[in-house]
Design a protein around this motif. Structure first.
Motif, PDB file in Angstrom:
ATOM      1  N   ARG A  24       0.918  -1.114   0.028  1.00 48.28           N
ATOM      2  CA  ARG A  24       0.007   0.040   0.142  1.00 48.28           C
ATOM      3  C   ARG A  24       0.912   1.302   0.019  1.00 48.28           C
ATOM      4  O   ARG A  24       0.525   2.146  -0.630  1.00 48.28           O
ATOM      5  CB  ARG A  24      -0.668  -0.040   1.173  1.00 48.28           C
ATOM      6  N   ALA A  25       1.929   1.181   0.609  1.00 51.02           N
ATOM      7  CA  ALA A  25       2.694   2.522   0.761  1.00 51.02           C
ATOM      8  C   ALA A  25       3.640   2.972  -0.546  1.00 51.02           C
ATOM      9  O   ALA A  25       3.719   3.740  -0.796  1.00 51.02           O
ATOM     10  CB  ALA A  25       3.891   2.351   2.014  1.00 51.02           C
ATOM     11  N   ALA A  26       3.976   1.609  -1.036  1.00 50.82           N
ATOM     12  CA  ALA A  26       4.739   1.920  -2.385  1.00 50.82           C
ATOM     13  C   ALA A  26       3.780   2.207  -3.472  1.00 50.82           C
ATOM     14  O   ALA A  26       4.136   3.017  -4.331  1.00 50.82           O
ATOM     15  CB  ALA A  26       5.193   0.541  -2.784  1.00 50.82           C
ATOM     16  N   LEU A  27       2.421   1.709  -3.506  1.00 55.60           N
ATOM     17  CA  LEU A  27       1.544   2.312  -4.479  1.00 55.60           C
ATOM     18  C   LEU A  27       1.079   3.521  -4.306  1.00 55.60           C
ATOM     19  O   LEU A  27       0.984   4.417  -5.215  1.00 55.60           O
ATOM     20  CB  LEU A  27       0.396   1.289  -4.251  1.00 55.60           C
ATOM     21  N   SER A  28       1.101   3.919  -3.113  1.00 57.26           N
ATOM     22  CA  SER A  28       0.782   5.471  -2.748  1.00 57.26           C
ATOM     23  C   SER A  28       2.116   6.370  -3.371  1.00 57.26           C
ATOM     24  O   SER A  28       1.856   7.475  -3.900  1.00 57.26           O
ATOM     25  CB  SER A  28       0.844   5.753  -1.186  1.00 57.26           C
ATOM     26  N   ARG A  29       3.464   5.964  -3.324  1.00 57.92           N
ATOM     27  CA  ARG A  29       4.349   6.661  -3.663  1.00 57.92           C
ATOM     28  C   ARG A  29       4.360   6.717  -5.337  1.00 57.92           C
ATOM     29  O   ARG A  29       4.627   7.835  -5.812  1.00 57.92           O
ATOM     30  CB  ARG A  29       5.630   5.931  -3.286  1.00 57.92           C
ATOM     31  N   ALA A  30       4.034   5.286  -5.719  1.00 52.82           N
ATOM     32  CA  ALA A  30       3.855   5.620  -7.298  1.00 52.82           C
ATOM     33  C   ALA A  30       2.788   6.674  -7.998  1.00 52.82           C
ATOM     34  O   ALA A  30       3.224   7.147  -8.730  1.00 52.82           O
ATOM     35  CB  ALA A  30       3.266   4.288  -7.746  1.00 52.82           C
ATOM     36  N   ARG A  31       1.719   6.612  -6.970  1.00 48.25           N
ATOM     37  CA  ARG A  31       0.662   7.588  -7.495  1.00 48.25           C
ATOM     38  C   ARG A  31       1.009   8.969  -7.299  1.00 48.25           C
ATOM     39  O   ARG A  31       0.692  10.044  -8.306  1.00 48.25           O
ATOM     40  CB  ARG A  31      -0.589   7.327  -6.658  1.00 48.25           C
ATOM     41  N   GLU A  32       1.905   9.241  -6.224  1.00 52.20           N
ATOM     42  CA  GLU A  32       2.298  10.644  -6.173  1.00 52.20           C
ATOM     43  C   GLU A  32       3.213  10.890  -7.081  1.00 52.20           C
ATOM     44  O   GLU A  32       3.286  12.245  -7.479  1.00 52.20           O
ATOM     45  CB  GLU A  32       2.994  10.719  -4.559  1.00 52.20           C
ATOM     46  N   ALA A  33       4.228  10.012  -7.343  1.00 53.10           N
ATOM     47  CA  ALA A  33       5.265  10.382  -8.352  1.00 53.10           C
ATOM     48  C   ALA A  33       4.548  10.426  -9.602  1.00 53.10           C
ATOM     49  O   ALA A  33       5.072  11.446 -10.364  1.00 53.10           O
ATOM     50  CB  ALA A  33       6.311   9.315  -8.446  1.00 53.10           C
ATOM     51  N   PHE A  34       3.678   9.714 -10.000  1.00 54.19           N
ATOM     52  CA  PHE A  34       2.959   9.687 -11.386  1.00 54.19           C
ATOM     53  C   PHE A  34       2.171  11.393 -11.607  1.00 54.19           C
ATOM     54  O   PHE A  34       2.244  12.083 -12.279  1.00 54.19           O
ATOM     55  CB  PHE A  34       1.901   8.847 -11.493  1.00 54.19           C
ATOM     56  N   ALA A  35       1.602  11.641 -10.362  1.00 54.33           N
ATOM     57  CA  ALA A  35       0.789  12.871 -10.281  1.00 54.33           C
ATOM     58  C   ALA A  35       1.881  13.978 -10.370  1.00 54.33           C
ATOM     59  O   ALA A  35       1.380  15.288 -10.858  1.00 54.33           O
ATOM     60  CB  ALA A  35       0.000  12.997  -9.025  1.00 54.33           C
ATOM     61  N   ALA A  36       3.146  13.794  -9.770  1.00 54.43           N
ATOM     62  CA  ALA A  36       4.008  15.015  -9.930  1.00 54.43           C
ATOM     63  C   ALA A  36       4.384  15.238 -11.281  1.00 54.43           C
ATOM     64  O   ALA A  36       5.127  16.358 -11.517  1.00 54.43           O
ATOM     65  CB  ALA A  36       5.246  14.698  -8.961  1.00 54.43           C
ATOM     66  N   LEU A  37       4.169  14.461 -12.174  1.00 52.34           N
ATOM     67  CA  LEU A  37       4.618  14.515 -13.696  1.00 52.34           C
ATOM     68  C   LEU A  37       3.399  15.128 -14.401  1.00 52.34           C
ATOM     69  O   LEU A  37       3.758  15.202 -15.634  1.00 52.34           O
ATOM     70  CB  LEU A  37       4.979  13.070 -14.245  1.00 52.34           C
ATOM     71  N   ALA A  38       2.382  15.423 -13.842  1.00 45.39           N
ATOM     72  CA  ALA A  38       1.194  15.826 -14.726  1.00 45.39           C
ATOM     73  C   ALA A  38       1.630  17.406 -15.385  1.00 45.39           C
ATOM     74  O   ALA A  38       2.045  17.921 -14.604  1.00 45.39           O
ATOM     75  CB  ALA A  38      -0.149  15.713 -13.904  1.00 45.39           C
ATOM     76  N   ASP A  39       0.864  17.507 -16.197  1.00 45.82           N
ATOM     77  CA  ASP A  39       0.861  19.022 -16.842  1.00 45.82           C
ATOM     78  C   ASP A  39      -0.358  19.644 -16.310  1.00 45.82           C
ATOM     79  O   ASP A  39      -0.751  19.472 -15.442  1.00 45.82           O
ATOM     80  CB  ASP A  39       1.034  18.854 -18.426  1.00 45.82           C
ATOM     81  N   SER A  40      -0.529  20.972 -17.095  1.00 46.51           N
ATOM     82  CA  SER A  40      -1.520  21.920 -16.328  1.00 46.51           C
ATOM     83  C   SER A  40      -2.639  21.249 -16.558  1.00 46.51           C
ATOM     84  O   SER A  40      -3.807  21.725 -15.935  1.00 46.51           O
ATOM     85  CB  SER A  40      -1.197  23.098 -17.223  1.00 46.51           C
ATOM     86  N   GLU A  41      -3.229  20.327 -17.543  1.00 41.89           N
ATOM     87  CA  GLU A  41      -4.304  19.655 -17.665  1.00 41.89           C
ATOM     88  C   GLU A  41      -4.631  18.406 -16.702  1.00 41.89           C
ATOM     89  O   GLU A  41      -5.467  17.611 -16.615  1.00 41.89           O
ATOM     90  CB  GLU A  41      -4.469  19.073 -19.000  1.00 41.89           C
ATOM     91  N   GLY A  42      -3.389  18.171 -15.783  1.00 40.25           N
ATOM     92  CA  GLY A  42      -3.604  16.979 -14.992  1.00 40.25           C
ATOM     93  C   GLY A  42      -3.532  15.882 -15.769  1.00 40.25           C
ATOM     94  O   GLY A  42      -3.836  14.672 -15.342  1.00 40.25           O
TER      95      GLY A  42
END
Length: 244
Positions: A211-229
């Motif tokens: 669960r913790a690793a999956l949360s980190r993956a989601r956060e890292a993915f979100a950090a790469l999002a552009d202005s349109e998310g």
């Protein structure tokens, strides 16, 4: 005397991934953008080459996209591609993203060549080097200080040309092109890979994400999002073609 090739990929896990992809491809909204891109590219190449195959074999096209564009084509699932093929001679063999996970890639290419009739053409696509940089970055963030094997080793253009020459193809051609796909969620990227039979089938696959690793993956993915998310992932499509 050379020994057997190293066991990088698990045949059992590959078979399970293929069954899962088959189930997912039965859904109308399943991702099939890679094979659709290959179908368009193949049609252009055949037109340029003026090669009008009468006996085509397509292996691994779960949705039948390629078979629909080739008159009289027969389709086959992903049998053991590292053994001599149980097929008749064909003047075109198309292998979309099914050789990515064979342990003996030179041997599989040789079997494909032997299954061609004289003057026949083999057309192979794989995910090439440079593919999935977003997923690579996200997985490194998820694993933290102990990175695990998550992505498959990938072939580049130079190595592809050497493989075709080693397998005895005439007039070998290898090239690469990029296909960019935008995602709003990390899970959507993973689902698209699984639907197209491109999930992790390494022998040493690493531990499942907790669960913790999956949360980190989601956060890292979100950090790469552009202005349109949304995040743009890159698929490098490596294409081999060669004649018998």
């Amino acid at each position: 005397m050379s020994g057997a090739p190293p066991a990088i990929f698990s045949p059992n896990r590959r078979a399970m991934a293929q069954l899962r992809a088959d189930r997912m491809q039965s859904m109308s909204d399943a991702a099939r953008f890679l094979v659709e891109d290959v179908a368009d590219d193949l049609a252009d190449r055949l037109s340029f080459l003026r090669h009008a195959p009468q006996r085509s074999l397509v292996i691994g096209d779960r949705a039948g996209v390629l078979a629909q564009t080739l008159p009289g084509a027969s389709a086959a699932g992903c049998f053991d591609l590292e053994q001599p093929w149980p097929v008749e001679s064909h003047d075109l063999i198309v292998l979309p993203f099914v050789l990515d996970t064979v342990n003996d890639l030179p041997g599989a290419l040789i079997h494909a060549r032997c299954a061609l009739s004289p003057g026949g053409l083999a057309f192979v696509t794989m995910l090439g080097a440079g593919s999935l940089p977003v997923l690579r970055e996200v997985m490194l963030a998820a694993d933290g200080d102990r990175p695990a094997p998550r992505l498959h080793p990938q072939v580049d253009v130079r190595a592809g040309g050497q493989l075709l020459q080693r397998a005895g193809y005439a007039n070998p051609v290898v090239d690469s092109r990029s296909l960019n796909v935008r995602y709003g969620r990390f899970e959507s990227l993973v689902a698209d890979l699984r639907a197209q039979g491109l999930g992790n089938v390494l022998v040493d696959r690493g531990p499942s994400l907790n669960r913790a690793a999956l949360s980190r993956a989601r956060e890292a993915f979100a950090a790469l999002a552009d202005s349109e998310g949304r995040v743009t992932e890159t698929f490098e499509i490596l294409t081999f073609s060669g004649w018998r």
